[in-house]
Design a protein around this motif. Structure first.
Motif, PDB file in Angstrom:
ATOM      1  N   GLY A 232       0.787  -1.227   0.000  1.00 57.10           N
ATOM      2  CA  GLY A 232       0.000   0.000   0.000  1.00 57.10           C
ATOM      3  C   GLY A 232       0.814   1.269   0.000  1.00 57.10           C
ATOM      4  N   TYR A 233       2.150   1.141  -0.047  1.00 54.56           N
ATOM      5  CA  TYR A 233       3.017   2.319   0.015  1.00 54.56           C
ATOM      6  C   TYR A 233       4.106   2.238  -1.055  1.00 54.56           C
ATOM      7  CZ  TYR A 233       0.853   3.539   4.458  1.00 54.56           C
ATOM      8  OH  TYR A 233      -0.051   3.883   5.417  1.00 54.56           O
ATOM      9  N   GLN A 234       4.704   3.383  -1.328  1.00 56.09           N
ATOM     10  CA  GLN A 234       5.811   3.463  -2.283  1.00 56.09           C
ATOM     11  C   GLN A 234       6.962   4.274  -1.682  1.00 56.09           C
ATOM     12  OE1 GLN A 234       3.530   5.267  -5.470  1.00 56.09           O
ATOM     13  NE2 GLN A 234       3.533   3.367  -6.660  1.00 56.09           N
ATOM     14  N   TYR A 235       8.164   3.868  -2.045  1.00 54.00           N
ATOM     15  CA  TYR A 235       9.380   4.598  -1.651  1.00 54.00           C
ATOM     16  C   TYR A 235       9.737   5.559  -2.780  1.00 54.00           C
ATOM     17  CZ  TYR A 235      14.472   5.292  -1.269  1.00 54.00           C
ATOM     18  OH  TYR A 235      15.733   5.829  -1.233  1.00 54.00           O
ATOM     19  N   TRP A 236       9.819   6.839  -2.438  1.00 48.45           N
ATOM     20  CA  TRP A 236      10.150   7.886  -3.406  1.00 48.45           C
ATOM     21  C   TRP A 236      11.544   8.446  -3.128  1.00 48.45           C
ATOM     22  CZ3 TRP A 236       7.074  10.097  -7.363  1.00 48.45           C
ATOM     23  CH2 TRP A 236       5.786   9.566  -7.472  1.00 48.45           C
ATOM     24  N   ARG A 237      12.331   8.562  -4.199  1.00 45.66           N
ATOM     25  CA  ARG A 237      13.615   9.287  -4.145  1.00 45.66           C
ATOM     26  C   ARG A 237      13.424  10.589  -4.919  1.00 45.66           C
ATOM     27  NH1 ARG A 237      18.558   6.577  -3.334  1.00 45.66           N
ATOM     28  NH2 ARG A 237      19.512   7.508  -5.180  1.00 45.66           N
ATOM     29  N   ILE A 238      13.524  11.710  -4.213  1.00 46.69           N
ATOM     30  CA  ILE A 238      13.233  13.023  -4.805  1.00 46.69           C
ATOM     31  C   ILE A 238      14.526  13.826  -4.851  1.00 46.69           C
ATOM     32  CG2 ILE A 238      11.932  15.170  -4.500  1.00 46.69           C
ATOM     33  CD1 ILE A 238       9.785  13.431  -3.073  1.00 46.69           C
ATOM     34  N   ALA A 239      14.848  14.338  -6.027  1.00 46.63           N
ATOM     35  CA  ALA A 239      16.123  15.028  -6.190  1.00 46.63           C
ATOM     36  C   ALA A 239      15.988  16.181  -7.174  1.00 46.63           C
ATOM     37  CB  ALA A 239      17.205  14.048  -6.666  1.00 46.63           C
ATOM     38  N   ASN A 240      16.999  17.050  -7.175  1.00 45.59           N
ATOM     39  CA  ASN A 240      16.939  18.298  -7.929  1.00 45.59           C
ATOM     40  C   ASN A 240      18.148  18.523  -8.821  1.00 45.59           C
ATOM     41  OD1 ASN A 240      14.517  19.390  -6.637  1.00 45.59           O
ATOM     42  ND2 ASN A 240      15.783  19.567  -4.806  1.00 45.59           N
ATOM     43  N   PHE A 241      17.885  19.125  -9.967  1.00 46.76           N
ATOM     44  CA  PHE A 241      18.911  19.841 -10.737  1.00 46.76           C
ATOM     45  C   PHE A 241      18.607  21.320 -10.607  1.00 46.76           C
ATOM     46  CE2 PHE A 241      19.559  22.363 -14.567  1.00 46.76           C
ATOM     47  CZ  PHE A 241      20.943  22.391 -14.602  1.00 46.76           C
ATOM     48  N   MET A 242      19.632  22.104 -10.262  1.00 43.30           N
ATOM     49  CA  MET A 242      19.479  23.542 -10.105  1.00 43.30           C
ATOM     50  C   MET A 242      20.451  24.261 -11.031  1.00 43.30           C
ATOM     51  SD  MET A 242      19.258  23.793  -5.955  1.00 43.30           S
ATOM     52  CE  MET A 242      17.729  23.444  -5.089  1.00 43.30           C
ATOM     53  N   PHE A 243      19.952  25.258 -11.733  1.00 43.56           N
ATOM     54  CA  PHE A 243      20.824  26.042 -12.604  1.00 43.56           C
ATOM     55  C   PHE A 243      21.952  26.673 -11.796  1.00 43.56           C
ATOM     56  CE2 PHE A 243      17.243  25.926 -15.567  1.00 43.56           C
ATOM     57  CZ  PHE A 243      17.868  25.929 -16.802  1.00 43.56           C
ATOM     58  N   PRO A 244      23.164  26.786 -12.385  1.00 43.41           N
ATOM     59  CA  PRO A 244      23.515  26.252 -13.705  1.00 43.41           C
ATOM     60  C   PRO A 244      24.122  24.851 -13.649  1.00 43.41           C
ATOM     61  CG  PRO A 244      25.258  27.695 -12.974  1.00 43.41           C
ATOM     62  CD  PRO A 244      24.204  27.695 -11.869  1.00 43.41           C
ATOM     63  N   PHE A 245      24.654  24.407 -12.468  1.00 43.67           N
ATOM     64  CA  PHE A 245      25.356  23.118 -12.414  1.00 43.67           C
ATOM     65  C   PHE A 245      25.300  22.494 -11.021  1.00 43.67           C
ATOM     66  CE2 PHE A 245      28.666  26.592 -12.663  1.00 43.67           C
ATOM     67  CZ  PHE A 245      28.769  26.777 -11.298  1.00 43.67           C
ATOM     68  N   ILE A 246      24.163  22.613 -10.352  1.00 43.14           N
ATOM     69  CA  ILE A 246      24.008  22.113  -8.988  1.00 43.14           C
ATOM     70  C   ILE A 246      23.076  20.907  -8.993  1.00 43.14           C
ATOM     71  CG2 ILE A 246      23.317  22.698  -6.625  1.00 43.14           C
ATOM     72  CD1 ILE A 246      23.633  25.677  -7.459  1.00 43.14           C
ATOM     73  N   THR A 247      23.421  19.893  -8.211  1.00 44.61           N
ATOM     74  CA  THR A 247      22.521  18.771  -8.001  1.00 44.61           C
ATOM     75  C   THR A 247      22.348  18.537  -6.510  1.00 44.61           C
ATOM     76  OG1 THR A 247      24.312  17.130  -8.118  1.00 44.61           O
ATOM     77  CG2 THR A 247      23.125  17.621 -10.164  1.00 44.61           C
ATOM     78  N   GLN A 248      21.175  18.038  -6.143  1.00 41.93           N
ATOM     79  CA  GLN A 248      20.906  17.594  -4.777  1.00 41.93           C
ATOM     80  C   GLN A 248      20.472  16.143  -4.869  1.00 41.93           C
ATOM     81  OE1 GLN A 248      18.008  20.613  -3.545  1.00 41.93           O
ATOM     82  NE2 GLN A 248      19.553  21.490  -2.188  1.00 41.93           N
ATOM     83  N   THR A 249      21.266  15.246  -4.308  1.00 45.19           N
ATOM     84  CA  THR A 249      21.015  13.820  -4.450  1.00 45.19           C
ATOM     85  C   THR A 249      19.989  13.344  -3.423  1.00 45.19           C
ATOM     86  OG1 THR A 249      22.924  13.379  -3.040  1.00 45.19           O
ATOM     87  CG2 THR A 249      23.285  13.339  -5.410  1.00 45.19           C
ATOM     88  N   PRO A 250      19.294  12.217  -3.722  1.00 44.40           N
ATOM     89  CA  PRO A 250      18.170  11.792  -2.889  1.00 44.40           C
ATOM     90  C   PRO A 250      18.534  10.853  -1.752  1.00 44.40           C
ATOM     91  CG  PRO A 250      18.212  10.495  -4.883  1.00 44.40           C
ATOM     92  CD  PRO A 250      19.354  11.467  -4.988  1.00 44.40           C
ATOM     93  N   GLU A 251      19.754  10.916  -1.245  1.00 41.05           N
ATOM     94  CA  GLU A 251      20.115  10.084  -0.101  1.00 41.05           C
ATOM     95  C   GLU A 251      19.544  10.695   1.174  1.00 41.05           C
ATOM     96  OE1 GLU A 251      21.373   7.284  -0.713  1.00 41.05           O
ATOM     97  OE2 GLU A 251      21.935   7.664  -2.783  1.00 41.05           O
ATOM     98  N   GLY A 252      19.249   9.853   2.155  1.00 41.92           N
ATOM     99  CA  GLY A 252      18.744  10.337   3.422  1.00 41.92           C
ATOM    100  C   GLY A 252      17.246  10.581   3.398  1.00 41.92           C
ATOM    101  N   VAL A 253      16.737  11.087   4.509  1.00 46.78           N
ATOM    102  CA  VAL A 253      15.307  11.312   4.681  1.00 46.78           C
ATOM    103  C   VAL A 253      14.957  12.725   4.228  1.00 46.78           C
ATOM    104  CG1 VAL A 253      13.418  11.386   6.354  1.00 46.78           C
ATOM    105  CG2 VAL A 253      15.263   9.705   6.623  1.00 46.78           C
ATOM    106  N   LEU A 254      13.954  12.851   3.387  1.00 46.17           N
ATOM    107  CA  LEU A 254      13.535  14.152   2.887  1.00 46.17           C
ATOM    108  C   LEU A 254      13.159  15.069   4.051  1.00 46.17           C
ATOM    109  CD1 LEU A 254      12.884  15.871   0.364  1.00 46.17           C
ATOM    110  CD2 LEU A 254      10.544  14.991   0.505  1.00 46.17           C
ATOM    111  N   GLY A 255      13.697  16.297   4.022  1.00 45.75           N
ATOM    112  CA  GLY A 255      13.463  17.242   5.095  1.00 45.75           C
ATOM    113  C   GLY A 255      14.551  17.225   6.146  1.00 45.75           C
TER     114      GLY A 255
END
Length: 437
Positions: A232-255
């Motif tokens: 009944g549940y799903q595991y989500w990995r949420i991550a970002n690309f930010m201009f111009p060359f930044i990434t935020q990886t989805p490791e760890g607990v969101l928040g």
């Protein structure tokens, strides 16, 4: 796949190129503050966006980034004397301050006013969070520095891992936003029965083919990659690309997680990576994963001593010359790659593509949807700037960078964007209750 024209547009960053011009509208990391440890210390060669520059800290502690060649006759200012609030070229003694003003011209007659007419090329610098940021763009008054969270934290609360990548900046970006590779390159030797049930890592290795949802944002692009969790549940990995060359990886607990990566183009063929990770209380260097395994690769790869050449900063002990330390017995009997360190696993793949991969030869699949969207956004932004003078995303809106990435368990069918809004958009420093220890 990209056309040959688009591959050139999106990868080339030198002066006058569309992508290079786009990047110059932002404040960019030039070096670590620790590379200039005290006033009047040794200058440092800095290659940035295809330009050779010299970084120095003057007698008051202010950082300057000045052109490599002395405006007089072209000798390198790297050999200059850093003294009394200026960098003095040892060829003829001409001296320049951090703003490029010629403050002394001792080989000219006293009555000469030539020094008042001469100025060296310099770029304004600010220090924040252990990083020297510089603005190389066209504005007389630079835009504000982005409100990305690492710019708001005390330096003792996070760790910066710098490293030189011997490939084009986009290859690093695309490696970071490709979440499905983690199930193989990094977790391929880990099996579900080896990891505690109910953890993020358990779900990741139980189903290595996530599904995707990708959306444009004010700062760039965000993806949610989801797979089954408990019934009944799903595991989500949420991550970002930010201009111009930044990434935020989805490791760890969101928040709670704080991982930010800068992939700064030195030139078309070299990238300086700054990986910023929240420092745990016990001092152990690790990514904030949920779920442990002895086979999870460590992040703190060893570096060679810095040298003074243009590409001599933060080079890995494990590199192409020694096949990134691959151990074939380890690969056969213990883990998936035989390469010990997580960032070295990434680098081996990205550098093995060549300095700039020919994307006209690739064959993209459903799992590449985030890569495709980021490319489209970068190309569209570079063309809009070049053809219509449209300012790139986020330049004048520093607040849009107040975002986080990480993992979360949601009920099946939940609106993942609405359900995670508060956790993703938390701003300010990490509170005690949200720190990922």
């Amino acid at each position: 796949m990209l056309s040959k024209e688009d591959n050139e547009l999106i990868t080339r960053v030198g002066p006058g190129t569309p992508m290079g011009n786009l990047m110059r509208h932002y404040w960019v990391p030039a070096m670590l503050s620790s590379e200039l440890p005290k006033p009047d210390c040794d200058p440092v060669r800095v290659m940035l966006l295809g330009e050779k520059l010299i970084g120095f800290r003057d007698s008051t502690g202010k950082v300057g980034l000045i052109q490599n060649h002395c405006p007089h006759r072209g000798a390198s200012l790297f050999f200059g004397r850093n003294e009394e609030c200026g960098l003095r070229c040892v060829y003829h003694g001409w001296k320049f301050d951090v703003d490029g003003n010629c403050v002394d011209m001792p080989n000219e007659p006293d009555e000469s006013d030539f020094k008042q007419k001469l100025k060296a090329l310099t770029y304004p610098c600010v220090e924040r969070g252990g990083i020297v940021w510089t603005y190389m763009g066209p504005r007389k008054t630079p835009p504000p520095l982005s409100d990305i969270e690492v710019n708001q934290l005390p330096e003792d609360e996070y760790e910066i891992f710098p490293s030189l990548c011997e490939s084009n900046w986009l290859q690093s970006i695309e490696g970071e936003i490709d979440t499905s590779h983690a199930g193989y390159l990094h977790f391929g030797g880990i099996f579900p029965e080896e990891v505690e049930e109910g953890t993020f890592l358990h779900y990741s290795v139980k189903d290595r083919a996530p599904r995707y949802s990708v959306v444009d944002t004010e700062y760039g692009v965000m993806y949610g990659a989801y797979r089954p969790a408990q019934p009944g549940y799903q595991y989500w990995r949420i991550a970002n690309f930010m201009f111009p060359f930044i990434t935020q990886t989805p490791e760890g607990v969101l928040g709670k997680s704080l991982i930010t990566n800068f992939w700064v183009p030195m030139d078309d063929y070299h990238t300086m990576a700054y990986i910023i990770v929240k420092k745990p209380k016990d001092g152990t260097v690790r990514l904030p994963i949920q779920g442990t395994s002895d086979k999870y690769p460590p992040i703190a790869a060893p570096l060679l001593p810095n040298t003074t050449d243009w590409f001599g900063r933060f080079r890995s002990v494990y590199n192409a010359a020694n096949d990134y330390g691959i151990d074939r017995e380890r690969q056969r009997n213990y883990d998936y790659t035989g390469i010990e360190y997580l960032p070295i696993q990434d680098r081996a793949m990205q550098e093995s593509m060549g300095a700039i991969y020919d994307r006209t030869q690739e064959h993209l699949a459903v799992s590449d949807v985030m890569v495709i969207r980021v490319r489209r956004r970068l190309i569209a932004a570079a063309r809009a700037l070049a053809e219509k003078q449209v300012i790139p995303p986020g330049v004048d809106n520093p607040e849009v960078y107040r975002s986080r990435s990480g993992g979360i368990i949601l009920p099946e069918g939940a609106d993942w964007i609405a359900a995670t809004k508060d956790l993703r958009e938390k701003s300010g420093v990490l509170s005690e209750e949200s720190r990922c220890d």
